[in-house]
Design an enzyme around this catalytic site. Structure first.
Site, short mmCIF file in Angstrom:
data_model
loop_
_atom_site.label_atom_id
_atom_site.label_comp_id
_atom_site.label_asym_id
_atom_site.label_seq_id
_atom_site.Cartn_x
_atom_site.Cartn_y
_atom_site.Cartn_z
N TYR A 37 1.17 9.07 8.13
CA TYR A 37 0.37 7.83 8.15
C TYR A 37 0.96 6.71 7.28
CZ TYR A 37 -2.59 9.43 4.09
OH TYR A 37 -3.09 9.85 2.89
N GLU A 38 0.44 5.54 7.48
CA GLU A 38 0.95 4.29 6.89
C GLU A 38 2.45 4.13 7.15
OE1 GLU A 38 -2.30 3.72 3.44
OE2 GLU A 38 -0.63 2.35 3.47
N GLY A 39 2.83 4.43 8.37
CA GLY A 39 4.24 4.33 8.76
C GLY A 39 4.91 5.67 8.61
N SER B 198 0.80 -1.23 0.00
CA SER B 198 0.00 0.00 0.00
C SER B 198 0.83 1.28 0.00
CB SER B 198 -0.94 0.00 1.21
OG SER B 198 -0.19 0.19 2.40
N ARG B 199 2.07 1.22 0.51
CA ARG B 199 2.85 2.45 0.64
C ARG B 199 3.11 3.20 -0.66
NH1 ARG B 199 6.18 -0.41 4.78
NH2 ARG B 199 5.19 0.22 6.71
#
Lengths: 382, 259
Positions: A362-364, A241-242
């Site tokens: 977000y997302e890490g 997803s990243r």
């Protein structure tokens, strides 16, 4: 630059571009102002078949890869990162089922996701589990033919708006991360409710909400993958997803650059359009270099991920860091080029600058991404 | 429900120029688009089909390149596209166009509902829709802003007026021309675009539709364009203020000054 897209890829880009120009840009300021979830736009996106890009053909999708998702998200983000995030979150929410779900689960959920009639959300983050995802405290206990979930998820994108939630919970708390499993919880399940709705700095049209699981009982077959493999599936999900988040950075930065150049050509100071001044020209040139370099890296990473699904972490993290740090810099510079006007809500660049910040978080966070890259380098050179 | 949508390929209004020598529309290098009102007619037809089932056919009279708007219509949800094309149709005015479309529609079979845009943005006449209905001897309503109710044998619509709207109920078959307020046209879907790419566009010539050669194209057109020109820029505008009496006095004084 010409990236030599296939006819099908160009079709995806054109479709997303039409959605952005016709449906998103005219209303983005209002959605931002009112903190309003873009339900109608997501329905338009569904009608245009864009939700089907990431679903395999056997489940009613187009079977596109990471590259195709990235191309669509970039265009949507050119219009509004809040809307694009809502779209992206549905993909993120269903990836665990795609990666580790049973055929029955795929049959049950993927056709609706592809049609855009149901949206998904990903429930990982908790008050004490952000960058350190192994700190989760939500638990799942098997009771006869049902799992009983207890815990609270925080800052869940599409919370309260999605119908399908993938929830990470500990099935064996003594094993820490190795005791985590993933479950599908559906809107309306007994014991499942929504808590606080967040008021955010940017991406205000996206819904960010608490999920409350209080003796939430779900059928046994909602476990995704094997018990105890949840954390591995989460890592794989985020790897895929990243690049999507990276592409939001590219679309956003491109939009900011477009606004800055158009303004610089129109704004006259000292008898000349300000684009005639080298100080402004060089800023615009640096912005354009950064956007194109970011785009090339994101596309390359997405193609690498499609070709090498077992070796994707470093490419995924590298493009996320570069593109989102770049988006923060370019949107900030766009506000600078527009000067006082850029700081005002009448012009779109102040929203772009506010929207950019979350991409680094977000997302890490980008710090966690650098950890991933560092660890991979350590392995490669050992 | 058999639905027919009449569409037209027009020059993109953002890009319209007149050739200063011939005083005709300069079409070279100007993008062509589907007439914006027709997009709304198509969306309404697709929405009615989604509600009641059936088939949406789109038809256009134009040169071979007008096939592009038919494919665009299929991408936006139409089931089939029909291109009515023949050199003999060239130069048709609204009278001859309505005649030609009527013959073409009859050649395609019976339709329950025909939808057109209110007008085309190049000619701005708003005559072809009503003309077609008269030729086909079916009832029609222009400037429809909303479909209130539709069944297999009747339709109830709102006709936009200057000061509100009329509610009109009419039996089917019928023809409607629509305004932009009626709906928000959808963006062409990926599946639609793929279908449009592969679709076979049916072609109908003057002979295919059984048209009388004297009634089509330039020959069949009672109106002929004598000259096209860019209007000169308007003179100054003046706004009168005050009550009606004062405004009339100001106007009369102004007119006297110019006599």
């Amino acid at each position: 630059m010409d990236y030599f897209f296939t006819e099908h890829q160009q079709m995806i880009i054109d479709t997303a571009r039409e959605i952005t120009n016709e449906k998103i840009i005219p209303v983005r300021a209002e959605l931002d102002e009112k903190n309003e979830f873009p339900k109608e736009i997501l329905q338009d996106i569904a009608k245009a078949d864009l939700f089907s890009i990431f679903v395999p053909e056997e489940y009613g999708g187009f079977g596109g890869g990471c590259y195709e998702i990235v191309l669509a998200m970039e265009e949507l983000a050119r219009g509004c990162v809040g809307v694009a995030t809502s779209f992206a979150a549905s993909a993120l929410g269903i990836f665990p089922v795609l990666i580790a779900g049973s055929d029955e689960q795929k049959q049950k959920y993927l056709p609706d996701i592809a049609a855009g009639t149901r949206w998904a959300a990903f429930g990982l983050t908790e008050a004490n589990a952000g960058s350190d995802a192994s700190g989760i405290q939500t638990t799942a206990v098997l009771d006869g033919d049902e799992w009983v979930l207890n815990g609270t998820k925080q800052w869940i994108t599409n919370g309260g708006e999605a119908q399908i939630y993938t929830i990470i919970a500990l099935t064996d708390p003594s094993k820490g991360a190795r005791g985590a499993s993933i479950f599908v919880v559906e809107d309306g399940d007994p014991g499942f409710s929504y808590g606080k709705k967040e008021d955010k700095m940017g991406i205000r049209s996206s819904a960010t909400r608490e999920l409350i699981l209080k003796d939430c009982r779900i059928p046994k077959d909602r476990l995704v993958g094997k018990r105890g493999t949840g954390f591995i599936t989460v890592m794989k999900t985020l790897d895929v997803s990243r690049p999507g988040i990276a592409s939001l950075g590219i679309g956003l930065a491109q939009a900011a650059l477009d606004e800055a150049v158009v303004y610089a050509k129109q704004r006259v100071q000292f008898g000349k359009p300000i684009i005639a001044f080298q100080a402004v020209q060089h800023m615009l040139a640096d912005m354009a270099i950064q956007v194109e370099a970011g785009r090339a890296l994101v596309y390359a990473a997405a193609r690498h991920i499609d070709a090498h699904p077992k070796n994707m972490s470093k490419a995924s993290s590298m493009c996320k860091v570069f593109a989102t740090d770049m988006a923060m810099k370019v949107t900030t510079d766009a506000v600078q080029v527009l000067g006082g006007y850029g700081y005002m809500k009448e012009y779109p660049v102040e929203k772009m600058m506010r929207d950019a910040k979350i991409l680094q978080i977000y997302e890490g966070t980008n710090q966690i991404q650098r950890n991933v890259i560092g660890q991979e380098l350590n392995k490669e050179y050992s | 429900m058999k639905l027919l949508v009449c569409i037209k390929q027009v020059p993109d209004a953002k890009d319209v120029r007149l050739d200063p020598v011939t005083n005709t529309l300069a079409r070279e290098g100007v993008d062509s688009i589907m007439n914006p009102y027709d997009r709304h007619a198509l969306e309404e037809a697709v929405a009615i089909r989604e509600q009641l089932g059936g088939m949406v056919s789109v038809i256009t009279m134009g040169p071979p390149q007008a096939e592009a708007v038919l494919r665009e219509a299929i991408a936006c949800g139409a089931d089939e596209g029909v291109l009515v094309s023949d050199r003999a149709f060239a130069g048709a005015d609204t009278w001859a166009t309505a005649y030609t479309l009527a013959f073409a529609a009859q050649a395609l079979g019976a339709f329950d509902l025909i939808l057109c845009g209110k007008q085309a943005i190049d000619g701005d006449t708003a005559q072809v829709g009503p003309g077609l209905a008269c030729r086909l001897q079916i009832p029609y309503v222009t400037c429809v802003q909303k479909t209130r109710h539709v069944s297999r044998d009747a339709i109830e619509v709102e006709r936009m007026m200057d000061d509100g709207y009329d509610v009109v109920r009419l039996p089917l078959p019928a023809l409607l021309t629509v305004v932009k307020d009626i709906n928000e046209p959808r963006v062409a879907s990926l599946k639609g675009k793929m279908k449009a790419k592969k679709a076979t566009i049916r072609q109908l010539s003057a002979a295919d539709i059984g048209a009388d050669p004297l009634c089509i194209g330039l020959t069949g057109s009672p109106t002929q364009v004598v000259r096209v020109f860019s209007p000169e820029a308007r003179g100054d505008r003046m706004m009168f203020s005050g009550n009606v009496q004062q405004q009339v006095e100001q106007l009369v004084a102004c007119l006297k000054n110019h006599l």
